[in-house]
Design a protein around this motif. Structure first.
Motif, mmCIF file in Angstrom:
data_model
loop_
_atom_site.group_PDB
_atom_site.id
_atom_site.type_symbol
_atom_site.label_atom_id
_atom_site.label_comp_id
_atom_site.label_asym_id
_atom_site.label_seq_id
_atom_site.Cartn_x
_atom_site.Cartn_y
_atom_site.Cartn_z
ATOM 1 N N HIS A 183 -32.737 -59.188 17.880
ATOM 2 C CA HIS A 183 -32.104 -59.258 19.206
ATOM 3 C C HIS A 183 -32.915 -58.545 20.297
ATOM 4 C CE1 HIS A 183 -28.627 -60.958 17.242
ATOM 5 N NE2 HIS A 183 -28.499 -59.896 16.474
ATOM 6 N N PRO A 184 -34.151 -58.941 20.515
ATOM 7 C CA PRO A 184 -34.924 -58.298 21.578
ATOM 8 C C PRO A 184 -34.476 -58.791 22.952
ATOM 9 C CG PRO A 184 -36.160 -60.137 20.714
ATOM 10 C CD PRO A 184 -34.899 -60.042 19.881
ATOM 11 N N GLN A 186 -30.446 -69.529 26.713
ATOM 12 C CA GLN A 186 -29.220 -69.255 25.958
ATOM 13 C C GLN A 186 -28.904 -67.772 25.882
ATOM 14 O OE1 GLN A 186 -29.250 -70.938 22.010
ATOM 15 N NE2 GLN A 186 -27.251 -70.080 21.462
ATOM 16 N N PHE A 187 -29.947 -66.926 25.726
ATOM 17 C CA PHE A 187 -29.735 -65.495 25.519
ATOM 18 C C PHE A 187 -30.239 -64.636 26.680
ATOM 19 C CE2 PHE A 187 -29.979 -67.427 21.273
ATOM 20 C CZ PHE A 187 -28.782 -66.970 20.724
ATOM 21 N N ASN A 188 -30.599 -65.285 27.788
ATOM 22 C CA ASN A 188 -31.078 -64.577 28.983
ATOM 23 C C ASN A 188 -32.247 -63.649 28.640
ATOM 24 O OD1 ASN A 188 -31.071 -64.006 31.754
ATOM 25 N ND2 ASN A 188 -29.818 -62.183 31.457
ATOM 26 N N LEU A 189 -33.211 -64.182 27.904
ATOM 27 C CA LEU A 189 -34.372 -63.404 27.508
ATOM 28 C C LEU A 189 -35.389 -63.319 28.645
ATOM 29 C CD1 LEU A 189 -34.963 -65.037 23.999
ATOM 30 C CD2 LEU A 189 -33.847 -62.845 24.452
ATOM 31 N N THR A 190 -36.215 -62.313 28.585
ATOM 32 C CA THR A 190 -37.364 -62.190 29.475
ATOM 33 C C THR A 190 -38.602 -62.572 28.676
ATOM 34 O OG1 THR A 190 -36.312 -60.401 30.713
ATOM 35 C CG2 THR A 190 -38.709 -60.611 30.922
ATOM 36 N N ILE A 191 -39.413 -63.475 29.213
ATOM 37 C CA ILE A 191 -40.609 -63.949 28.518
ATOM 38 C C ILE A 191 -41.853 -63.479 29.264
ATOM 39 C CG2 ILE A 191 -41.853 -65.941 27.615
ATOM 40 C CD1 ILE A 191 -39.094 -65.628 26.375
#
Length: 278
Positions: free
Chosen positions: A157-158, A188-193
């Protein structure tokens, strides 16, 4: 938007070098964005990844991740916030099977067995690899290996995923598939790339682009603005995206093309509209 990563005045020089690989590098990363970092070989991209993950200690400057200052005390907590996808997924595999490999990181975090089993199944579903659970990672294709590497990262879960030339060893179809999957997971998980790449055709996924040249940040802007000055990119040894190359050929043939950057889909749409007007 809030800033999830703050990089301030980083300087780093390898022990056997007289030149700085990072020379007063500063930038911020907004939570939930896709930031691409581009530059020619030797521009400092790989060194920057090592600094962000705490693998090297810079000569000066600071890095904050989710308001935590990166130092010896915080490095492991920060690494829990960052998932790093390498160019060669074989560098990440430690388990005899896909299931074992994904479970390895969870075991190190003392996750309960039943919960661990549930998480493994969940992340394999996320990357459409449920049927490969008992396969050996060495038996998978390059694209499948990258999906499993991504599943292993999603298991912890980063908040941030760093793609370190992650599609470099894939064919065009494999690149498209893995980047599309990462984009889906991001939304979907509001990640930062944070994508480190020299393949400018990947930049259509970016909200913003950072250009490194000889260890320095020389530009920082949207794809439209970055590619509005193609001569500068060529001078720095960078290729233009395929769509920009087509535009240049059309322009040389006497076709008045739009000045703004268009990705392949937008360019194809413009060409169709152009032909209808003729």
């Amino acid at each position: 938007m809030s800033e999830i990563v703050k990089v301030n005045n980083l300087k780093y020089k390898y022990p056997d070098s007289n030149e700085y690989s990072l020379n007063d590098v500063s930038f911020n990363v907004h939570a939930g964005e896709w930031l691409s970092i581009i530059g020619h070989n030797g521009s400092g991209k790989s060194t920057l990844v090592s600094a962000l993950d705490g693998l090297i200690k810079t000569e000066s400057g600071s890095i904050e991740v989710d308001s935590m200052l990166l130092n010896e005390q915080s490095v492991w907590e920060i690494r829990n916030q960052i998932g790093l996808v390498f160019q060669n997924p074989d560098d990440q595999f430690v388990g005899a099977t896909v299931e074992d490999d994904i479970a390895f990181g969870l075991q190190n975090r003392n996750v309960d067995y039943d919960e661990m089993h549930s998480i493994v199944n969940q992340v394999l579903q996320m990357v459409d690899m449920e049927s490969f659970k008992q396969k050996a990672p060495s038996d998978l294709s390059g694209g499948q290996k990258q999906r499993i590497a991504l599943a292993g990262i999603m298991a912890i879960h980063p908040q941030i995923i760093i793609l370190d030339e992650a599609t470099n060893m894939l064919d065009p179809l494999g690149k498209q598939q893995i980047l599309t999957k990462i984009k889906q997971l991001k939304e979907q998980f509001n990640l930062t790339i944070i994508s480190i790449t020299h393949d400018v055709n990947e930049l259509k996924y970016s909200d913003r682009i950072l250009v490194l040249n000889d260890g320095k940040v020389v530009d920082e802007n949207t794809p439209t603005e970055i590619f509005s000055n193609p001569k500068r990119l060529i001078k720095m040894g960078l290729e233009l995206p395929y769509s920009e190359q087509v535009k240049r050929l059309l322009n040389q043939a006497g076709v008045a093309v739009p000045k703004q950057y268009l990705d392949e889909g937008a360019l194809l749409k413009w060409i169709k509209e152009f032909n209808l007007k003729k």
